[in-house]
Enzyme design. Sequence first.
Site, PDB file in Angstrom:
ATOM      1  N   GLU A 287       0.783  -1.233   0.000  1.00  0.00           N
ATOM      2  CA  GLU A 287       0.000   0.000   0.000  1.00  0.00           C
ATOM      3  C   GLU A 287       0.817   1.287   0.000  1.00  0.00           C
ATOM      4  OE1 GLU A 287      -3.230   0.213  -0.268  1.00  0.00           O
ATOM      5  OE2 GLU A 287      -3.641  -1.933  -0.199  1.00  0.00           O
TER       6      GLU A 287
ATOM      7  N   SER B 249     -45.844 -36.867  33.354  1.00  0.00           N
ATOM      8  CA  SER B 249     -45.393 -37.478  34.605  1.00  0.00           C
ATOM      9  C   SER B 249     -44.017 -37.030  35.055  1.00  0.00           C
ATOM     10  CB  SER B 249     -45.395 -39.000  34.457  1.00  0.00           C
ATOM     11  OG  SER B 249     -46.697 -39.486  34.232  1.00  0.00           O
TER      12      SER B 249
END
Length: 711
Positions: A75, A343
């Site tokens: 860059e 149950s």
Amino acid sequence: MAVLSLPVVVGVFLVWLRCGPLPAGLLDAAPQSTVVVDRNGMPLYEALSGDGTRAVALRGDTVPDLAAAATVAAEDHRFWSHPGVDPLATLRAARRNAVEGRIAEGGSTISQQVAKLSLLRSAPDRRRGWTAKIREAVVALRLEHRLTKREILALYLNLASYGNQISGFERASRAYFGTTSGMLTPAQAAFLAGLPQRPTTFNPYRKRDLAVSRQRVILARMVRAGSLTPAAAAEAREERLEFRAGVRPFLAPHFVEMVLAEAGADRPPRIVTTLDAGLQEDVAGIIRTHRPALERHGAANVAVVVLDNTTGEWRAWEGSGDYFDAARGGAINGAIALRQPGSALKPFTYALAFEGGVTPATVLPDVPMHFPTAEPGVVYSPRNYDGRYRGPLRARAALAGSENIPAVSLAAGLGAPALLRFLHRLGFSTFGKSAAHYGLGVTLGNAEVRLDELVTAYAVLARGGEWVRATYRPGGNRGVERRRLMSSRTAFWITDILADDEARAYIFGRGGSLEFPFPVAVKTGTSQAYHDNWTVGYTTRATVGVWVGNFDRRPLRHSSGVTGAAPIFQAVMLAAHRRMGGDGQARALPDESLERRDICALSGEEANSWCPAQRREWIERAAGHVPCSWHHLEEDRVKVAWPAEYRDWARQNGQFEKGPAVRADRAYTPQGAAGAAVAKASGRATRPLQIANPPAGATYLIDPTLRREFQ
């Protein structure tokens, strides 16, 4: 004076240019995505940051040298020497763009790009053009004045886009190569450094060749800059890059959603949870394996949770069986959805009764019974799952076999308000109505509960009676006081019963999904009209809960807790035991207050010489040695002195031979004086006919949710 003032003006301007203020908030921390990981650091999911990307931040002192060298080469090769703006690069770019008649090259330095990215973050809709370029240059100069070069480079590496919704060099390193930026090879570092120029063009999943070509250019620049030797560059060019699949992890999505929701908007970049990714994958695989069986039963959805009993930490959490199955409500978190437990609530009725003096040897009635309700003239007449009555049942057999009538009889003695208060103390948050609304049916699961709360309550039994808050944060219960909700004796009794394969064999048989190579306390549940079935159980180390059903409440086909949820429960419990370890015990050893005694299998009292069937049972040492009052010898035959409430049942089942000699002073008559009078009358040769069922004034209602054969 005017001549002297010009240098001063220029000097002031240059000072302002370099040292002037930065835009407010420019250097605020860049938004970071949140990675949710399991207890061992394995990623479960990465949530997008506030700007819709995935990012992990680097600092100036943590930027790897290879990352810095590759990025500078790609860059801004004069980055270390220029003051923030590079006039030579700007002129070169302007000349080339003018020749080609298009934007062929940008002259922006890394500092200018940091300025641009930072300004865009604070104002995404800002206009581009020469004015914006000038402002970026000014900001770049001021950044150079305030920050070191490595700090500016770190800002660039955190803000730059690397494609595929990835922001930041560190996150890109993990996403593409599965490693941290400090562990990258020169080939990998050069490849990543080339992406920000054109992330879409150099997407490795779509245009690998273009991305590699860009990498080769950057490797050559690194050699020219002296940051890479020619030999290392040649080796890097030969390296074959292996990219991770673009699919990101999303384990336990329902669990992750809860964690992120609790963390809120200001969540940290990394959240460590209690989940075990390996066990979670086991659970997912188990559900996939059992999917054909579930389809045969008409079950589309499954919820599974695993709790560490020692710490109260969740180890696995599956909410639906398939989060991405939108057609069947896959995104619904079934572990916190309200469903009838059937149950599965019975053990807590027995626990409260055991706290009040009932023992596993206590005989409970399994005969036709009628109980008043809150509605005048309407009585409640419970029935067992198979429609049969078994007469006198010891509490051990009644709970192990999950018989309904004994449980309702116990609840009637305790009172629905007391039972409801006990359930609230156990952590159930879903009982929002009065005890009169639920009635005695609460013990059979007529209310709705959450699977995670049901599992947390069962874990109380596994800990010997202590409640611990369930948590998803490692160490979240450290220093939190535990609450004792029942005695260790009661917890042991319940656990011993639920782990007793022989005791439940008369209902469930042997060798099925409820049996293990190590002790496991386990209970099943099936709701009315077969909308839900459950299996919940535990060892000393882990509690596992499984729910099977349909979010749209379609009934299941030929499915109960044993056939639907139990096979999945068995596989998950085995996986949890393998991964979490344990001592191979379902329960702690009983304390010194209990001892094993021989009891009569019928009466539950201490066996005498005439009791034809005997069992071993844990009885309190302090309990008196009172022999069985039911069995006695008469005319060289063993006779049974049936208590009054069981005589009709005994006659109907052929066990009331020739009328036994009943001693009213010794017969068990829980109904007090009235029961004693009936016991005396029962010895007469004849007695007038009486209507035993239905009771006088009873009103019967058809339950639209039950099948005809069970009405």
